[in-house]
Design an enzyme around this catalytic site. Structure first.
Site, mmCIF file in Angstrom:
data_model
loop_
_atom_site.group_PDB
_atom_site.id
_atom_site.type_symbol
_atom_site.label_atom_id
_atom_site.label_comp_id
_atom_site.label_asym_id
_atom_site.label_seq_id
_atom_site.Cartn_x
_atom_site.Cartn_y
_atom_site.Cartn_z
ATOM 1 C CD GLN A 1 -5.872 -2.005 1.255
ATOM 2 O OE1 GLN A 1 -6.073 -2.617 2.306
ATOM 3 N NE2 GLN A 1 -5.346 -0.789 1.234
ATOM 4 C CG HIS B 1 -6.992 -1.318 6.583
ATOM 5 N ND1 HIS B 1 -6.908 -0.388 7.598
ATOM 6 C CD2 HIS B 1 -6.286 -0.801 5.550
ATOM 7 C CE1 HIS B 1 -6.165 0.642 7.189
ATOM 8 N NE2 HIS B 1 -5.785 0.404 5.947
ATOM 9 C CD GLU C 1 3.146 -0.362 15.567
ATOM 10 O OE1 GLU C 1 2.737 0.700 16.053
ATOM 11 O OE2 GLU C 1 2.689 -1.494 15.899
ATOM 12 C CE1 TYR D 1 -1.976 6.675 4.630
ATOM 13 C CE2 TYR D 1 -4.260 6.150 5.054
ATOM 14 C CZ TYR D 1 -2.960 5.755 4.930
ATOM 15 O OH TYR D 1 -2.622 4.438 5.106
#
Length: 387
Positions: free
Chosen positions: A98, A161, A254, A275
């Protein structure tokens, strides 16, 4: 706090939605499509095509914009639609998993100082990396006088992340959203930057009134903590408060209103599961004393990224809306906002089957959306009735 259930996803489908695959050939720049919405037909125009995993954008005073591509390229899209070659001055990035070149933001005094801020995965020793923020002065060639003003500590061997959105508030302070880098328990430890939102002066120094500035055991940049992976943030134009959106695990995405020194609970508090289908090992429930509850939570994760409040006079029907991108569920989500409450939800762009990475309101009052694909697009959205 509002909870919405929007369907059931099996794990394989969720993971497929979070992958970096493409969704088929993209229309060329200038192509227009029409989609339906509750408020009427929406015209969707491809402004630019062929962007490789675009991640963030910032509008320039001359009518153009800057757009980042995750492999490490910063481009300028001119007002006439011309897309530049990669601009010079971008630091080296670790474009693995990522990671890569992430968000871009202009200085609040850009007309005077020409500072452009970028966040990115900064490589370290071996396979280590961490989220960093640099700034440089924009000229025709790219960024000059580049300096790194923030580094997430410590760097670790992880490819996910990273966060990371950049938002200036009305007082000129810079908020940087960060991820937990997969180190769940570390999000409860303020001696590192994992799972935090930090607050800085524009030059990267720490404001004296930050909540942990007098704490010898905490990092003084931290504004709030207990976050998982915050990939969306925007300033509420009606209250001036920072809002953010973060990925839950499997379920439990959220929307939050980060507050000074607040603990948002991750991983002790979550509405999601692992997961694997098993509970998060550290989880103690969906609420705990002393931990800030979310304003809004999805039981099924859209995989949120990018958000923008709509307060432009061009489209009254979109006033008091919050638009949020969805990667896994491949949609643009419109939420009706009433103070700190979210009243209803609508999904747009689902028929395009594109991963929505970022969304901004342009100076012209249209919505601009980046699709995170190998051949990503910049899209312009407006209600047909407004033309």
């Amino acid at each position: 706090m509002t909870t919405f259930r929007t369907g059931t996803l099996v794990l394989a489908a969720w993971l497929a939605g979070c992958s970096n695959g493409t969704a088929g050939p993209a229309p060329a720049a200038g192509a227009t499509e029409r989609i339906e919405s509750r408020l009427g037909p929406v015209e969707v125009t491809t402004v630019a095509a062929g962007l490789e995993h675009p991640w963030g954008m910032a509008f320039l005073p001359d009518g153009g914009l800057l757009v980042t591509e995750r492999p490490g390229r910063l481009r300028r899209l001119a007002a006439d639609g011309t897309l530049s070659e990669p601009l010079a001055g971008v630091p080296a990035v670790r474009a693995v998993g990522q990671g890569g070149l992430l968000d871009v933001q202009l200085s609040p005094q850009f007309d005077r100082d020409r500072w452009v801020y970028i966040s990115y995965a900064e490589p370290g020793d071996g396979n280590r990396s961490g989220t960093a923020v640099a700034r440089g002065r924009l000229d025709d060639a790219g960024l000059q006088d580049v300096e790194v003003i923030f580094r997430q500590q410590p760097k670790i061997e992880s490819g996910h992340h990273y966060g990371s959105r950049l938002v200036f508030d009305r007082d000129g302070y810079l908020f940087v959203t960060l991820g937990d880098r997969g180190q769940r328990a570390a999000a409860q430890d303020t001696s590192n930057h994992f799972g935090t939102i930090v607050r800085l002066r524009p030059d990267g120094t720490v404001p004296a009134d930050n909540p942990f500035s007098g704490d010898a055991t905490a990092l003084h940049e931290i504004w709030s903590y207990g976050h998982r992976n915050v990939q969306a943030a925007a300033l509420n134009p009606w209250s001036g408060a920072l809002w953010s959106a973060e990925h839950g695990p499997r379920g439990g995405d959220e929307i939050n209103r980060p507050q000074r020194g607040a603990n948002f609970g991750w991983p002790k508090v979550t509405h999601g599961i692992d997961y694997s289908g098993l509970p998060i090992p550290e989880a103690e429930g969906t609420a705990l004393p002393g931990m800030q509850p979310p304003l809004f939570v999805w039981e099924v994760s859209p995989a949120v990224s990018g958000m923008a409040f709509y307060d432009h006079e061009r489209t009254p029907a979109w006033q008091r809306s919050l638009f949020v991108g969805a990667l896994a569920q491949r949609a643009l989500i419109r939420l009706s906002v009433d103070g700190d409450r979210i009243r209803e939800e609508e999904r747009l762009l689902e028929t395009l089957r594109q991963r929505i990475r970022d969304v901004e309101v342009g100076p012209d009052g249209a919505l601009y959306v980046l699709t995170d694909e190998t051949a990503g697009r910049l899209l312009r959205l407006e209600l047909a009735a407004q033309q």
